[in-house]
Design a protein around this motif. Structure first.
Motif, PDB file in Angstrom:
ATOM      1  N   SER A  44       2.306  -3.339   3.688  1.00  0.00           N
ATOM      2  CA  SER A  44       1.534  -2.645   4.713  1.00  0.00           C
ATOM      3  C   SER A  44       1.956  -3.026   6.125  1.00  0.00           C
ATOM      4  CB  SER A  44       0.044  -2.938   4.513  1.00  0.00           C
ATOM      5  OG  SER A  44      -0.719  -2.401   5.571  1.00  0.00           O
ATOM      6  N   VAL A  82      -4.758  -1.118  -2.662  1.00  0.00           N
ATOM      7  CA  VAL A  82      -3.707  -2.148  -2.668  1.00  0.00           C
ATOM      8  C   VAL A  82      -3.012  -2.095  -4.029  1.00  0.00           C
ATOM      9  CG1 VAL A  82      -3.233  -4.612  -2.559  1.00  0.00           C
ATOM     10  CG2 VAL A  82      -4.926  -3.600  -1.011  1.00  0.00           C
ATOM     11  N   THR A 106       0.844  -1.203   0.000  1.00  0.00           N
ATOM     12  CA  THR A 106       0.000   0.000   0.000  1.00  0.00           C
ATOM     13  C   THR A 106       0.877   1.251   0.000  1.00  0.00           C
ATOM     14  OG1 THR A 106      -0.146  -0.063   2.414  1.00  0.00           O
ATOM     15  CG2 THR A 106      -1.913  -1.166   1.184  1.00  0.00           C
TER      16      THR A 106
END
Length: 257
Positions: A188, A210, A114
């Motif tokens: 992430s 994403v 991310t």
């Protein structure tokens, strides 16, 4: 003469026993990035800690190998595996790494990539509209990344996106907090883990898009004698991932199975 034959015979037995013991104690030397928690880091005692370290300790034991983790800057991790000084590493597979290492058939860990950006960054509005890496290339931003990161080279730099390099994942977060660069594009779980320890973490936003899902594989150097044990290691990884211990280890480091 008889005494000489006895000594030679004893030496032969000793060497045979030594070789047998060596086979049982075959070493698995894994090089880890030294500043990339929670996956791996050089701890205060001079040892190596982290998620992929704990997981590989279990895998090595199941495969009957003596586990030796070492912490290095990322560029040196790759160099040691390429030259055979280290037996392997636990990173994303890239075309460059495939040239000198073979990956296990089963990924060790997986997770979403991310974007992280400061709330006060003028590029925030543009980044909120990004839905793909190609969109990111049009956003006119500077990505902060670890020096030597193969995934960044393949997916970010190849698209002509400006990149500022830091030493370790911890360094990328510090650069973002210091306003040196616009955005981190990384796993992430890693960035969130590091942000938890930063006083200014509230100044950073994780955007919901994403950008990719990344698998981190055990990769064994083609110059390592351990390459012959790769099928056994792959089977051990698959078995570990089916066990409650795997999920418990992920939770310990803030990840989900």
């Amino acid at each position: 003469m008889k005494r000489r034959h006895f000594l030679l015979g004893g030496t032969s037995v000793f060497l045979a026993l030594s070789r047998r013991a060596g086979a049982q104690d075959k070493r698995l030397r894994i090089a880890y990035p030294d500043k990339s928690p929670p996956n791996s880091w050089l701890d205060s005692l001079g040892g190596v800690s982290g998620l992929t370290v704990d997981l590989m300790a279990e895998v090595a034991a199941a495969a009957g190998l003596a586990f030796l983790p070492v912490a290095r800057p990322l560029p040196r991790v790759q160099l040691e595996v390429e030259t055979g000084l280290a037996d392997g590493m636990c990173l994303a597979v890239t075309p460059a790494r495939r040239l000198y290492a073979q990956a296990a058939s089963e990924p060790l860990v997986s997770g979403p990539v991310t974007m992280f950006v400061r709330r006060d960054n003028p590029a925030l509005k543009r980044l909120e509209t990004v839905r793909s890496l190609d969109d990111l290339a049009k956003a006119d931003v500077t990505v902060i990344a670890i020096a030597g990161n193969g995934w960044i080279k393949e997916n970010i730099e190849s698209r002509g996106i400006r990149t500022e390099h830091a030493s370790g994942t911890t360094g990328t977060v510090r650069m973002l907090l210091g306003g040196r660069g616009d955005v981190i594009v990384d796993m992430s779980s890693q960035i969130n883990w590091i942000l938890k320890a930063q006083a200014e973490a509230s100044n950073v936003i994780e955007l919901p898009t994403v950008m990719a899902n990344v698998d981190w594989h055990l990769q064994i150097s083609k110059k390592s004698p351990v390459i012959e044990d790769l099928p056994k290691l792959s089977a051990a990884i698959k078995e570990l991932k089916a066990s409650p211990l795997y999920e418990a280890t992920l939770r310990k480091y803030g990840m989900k199975a």
